[in-house]
Design a protein around this motif. Sequence first.
Motif, mmCIF file in Angstrom:
data_model
loop_
_atom_site.group_PDB
_atom_site.id
_atom_site.type_symbol
_atom_site.label_atom_id
_atom_site.label_comp_id
_atom_site.label_asym_id
_atom_site.label_seq_id
_atom_site.Cartn_x
_atom_site.Cartn_y
_atom_site.Cartn_z
ATOM 1 N N UNK A 145 117.520 -36.570 -32.777
ATOM 2 C CA UNK A 145 116.353 -36.907 -32.913
ATOM 3 C C UNK A 145 115.763 -36.244 -31.521
ATOM 4 N N UNK A 146 114.330 -35.893 -31.614
ATOM 5 C CA UNK A 146 113.679 -35.565 -30.442
ATOM 6 C C UNK A 146 112.285 -34.774 -30.771
ATOM 7 N N UNK A 147 112.704 -33.793 -31.947
ATOM 8 C CA UNK A 147 111.492 -32.875 -32.304
ATOM 9 C C UNK A 147 110.223 -33.715 -32.823
ATOM 10 N N UNK A 148 109.146 -33.530 -32.336
ATOM 11 C CA UNK A 148 107.986 -34.085 -32.844
ATOM 12 C C UNK A 148 107.184 -33.404 -33.857
ATOM 13 N N UNK A 149 107.710 -32.221 -34.172
ATOM 14 C CA UNK A 149 106.985 -31.336 -35.230
ATOM 15 C C UNK A 149 108.439 -30.882 -36.036
ATOM 16 N N UNK A 150 107.697 -29.868 -36.936
ATOM 17 C CA UNK A 150 108.774 -29.161 -37.980
ATOM 18 C C UNK A 150 109.693 -28.412 -37.159
ATOM 19 N N UNK A 151 111.121 -28.590 -37.644
ATOM 20 C CA UNK A 151 112.043 -27.796 -36.964
ATOM 21 C C UNK A 151 112.108 -26.355 -37.733
ATOM 22 N N UNK B 212 106.580 -26.624 -30.045
ATOM 23 C CA UNK B 212 106.599 -25.622 -28.766
ATOM 24 C C UNK B 212 107.673 -26.111 -27.701
ATOM 25 N N UNK B 213 108.689 -26.715 -28.409
ATOM 26 C CA UNK B 213 109.994 -27.061 -27.674
ATOM 27 C C UNK B 213 111.263 -26.237 -27.872
ATOM 28 N N UNK C 258 104.113 -22.128 -30.502
ATOM 29 C CA UNK C 258 105.207 -22.667 -31.276
ATOM 30 C C UNK C 258 106.208 -21.775 -31.695
ATOM 31 N N UNK C 259 107.524 -22.113 -31.855
ATOM 32 C CA UNK C 259 108.616 -21.337 -32.021
ATOM 33 C C UNK C 259 109.030 -21.407 -33.479
ATOM 34 N N UNK C 260 109.252 -19.940 -34.206
ATOM 35 C CA UNK C 260 109.335 -20.120 -35.572
ATOM 36 C C UNK C 260 110.815 -19.785 -35.937
ATOM 37 N N UNK D 75 117.645 -15.854 -28.532
ATOM 38 C CA UNK D 75 116.465 -15.333 -28.721
ATOM 39 C C UNK D 75 115.541 -16.435 -29.562
ATOM 40 N N UNK D 76 114.380 -16.633 -29.073
ATOM 41 C CA UNK D 76 113.447 -17.246 -30.036
ATOM 42 C C UNK D 76 112.125 -16.519 -30.287
ATOM 43 N N UNK D 77 111.757 -16.677 -31.796
ATOM 44 C CA UNK D 77 110.603 -16.004 -31.931
ATOM 45 C C UNK D 77 109.382 -16.962 -32.452
#
Length: 452
Positions: free
Chosen positions: A106-112, A131-132, A165-167, A179-181
């Motif tokens: 648990x931890x993300x406040x939005x869509x993973x 955004x995390x 936001x990361x996608x 790498x993050x997109x």
Amino acid sequence: MKVKVISRSVDEFTRERSQDLQRVFRNYDPNLRTQEKAVEYVRALNAVKLDKIFARPFIGAMDGHIDGVSCMAKNPTQLKWIFSGAMDGDIRLWDIASRRTVCQFPGHQGAVRGLTVSTDGRMLVSCGTDCTVRLWNTSVDNLMELGHSTKNSVEPASVHVGKNAFLAVDHQWDGELFATAGAQVDIWNHNRSEPINSFQWGTDSVISVRFNPGEPNLLVASASDRGIMLYDLRMATPVTKMIMMTKTNSIAWNPMEPINFTAANEDGNCYSYDARKLDEAKCVHSDHVSAVMDIDYSPTGREFVTGSYDRTVRLFYYNSGHSREIYHTKRMQRVFCVKFSGDGSYVISGSDDTNLRLWKAKASEQLGVVLPRERKKHEYHAAIKKRYMHLPEVKRIARHRHLPKPIYKAAALMRAMVDARKRKEERRKAHSAPGSITTQPLRRRRIIKEVE
């Protein structure tokens, strides 16, 4: 003068135990077996019919999420574990053998939107629309201790906050970088809270990113401006960019031929490219009737699986234009993520109806322990099917698939549209000056331009 006599040792045909099979000696001289091809043809026909009878690809569903499954990740060190992320921020580790949740993250406040695991399997990286970027300790010892305790959730080892936001996210096949997109491609290190490098080409958001299996410093990304970009971490600027007519939702490298990658496109097709020559696709894989959302290669590199917005999962050979298998259920909704298991025997799909589904990679494969005689029989059937696959009746039975009515009608409509477009081009060329109109193959037609 030599006299030929029949001599046979008693040991050659005497059974050691009464339960043993009786040994039969056969003469395979073609002059004595005039009906051999006819008999084998009937056996091949029966073999493909048996494949249809025993085709039961669906094994079971793994339910537990309360929102649509958006992404998955495999653990390279554990065959039976798979991670999944949902649109409500829930991340779970599943045991495929028992089809149950091992623990939650648990931890993300939005869509993973992205999950990836390090090569040694000790670190899980997740990112989302909050955004995390979160790093989790997923070593076997830590998860085993967690399984024996009453606590069923893991705390993140570190949290990195970004501006956008990361996608998508992907880890190096051999290294400590990932790498993050999102608004751009960011390169991170496990021990740094800020990106060590960033790449940007244009202003549109990047929707997928993949590291090359053979060259750790090479990665490919796709953006919402319909572009596919190649980056090299040793260079300050991107290497090259190709713009297509429709955007690419996901990309997968071939693990056995790391110079080739396949792009899952919005137009319902998948396009295989050679990274050294992006002006033409090596192969176009078509059959889906809606956007292809995700793609993943088998560990052997000989086939890949795709999940589509049309609520089906298809399996393709790496060099085939049409799918060899299609999986669907009545309750399955839009498929957003697909993965091959680590041994290539199973396929896992995650869809909008909150379920992960487990399928066999070969629909008619026999599960459980296979005896040596059974294995020889399966190998013989596979050999005669391959030998007689070019014959019309065998080919018709092998290719036949039951399709849901909406997909069957949409496929017929798409074929009619393609035929109409082809007739129009032929008539225009016939009524124009010779050489004034050239027809491009589909491998080139969907590419607008290549930018260096």
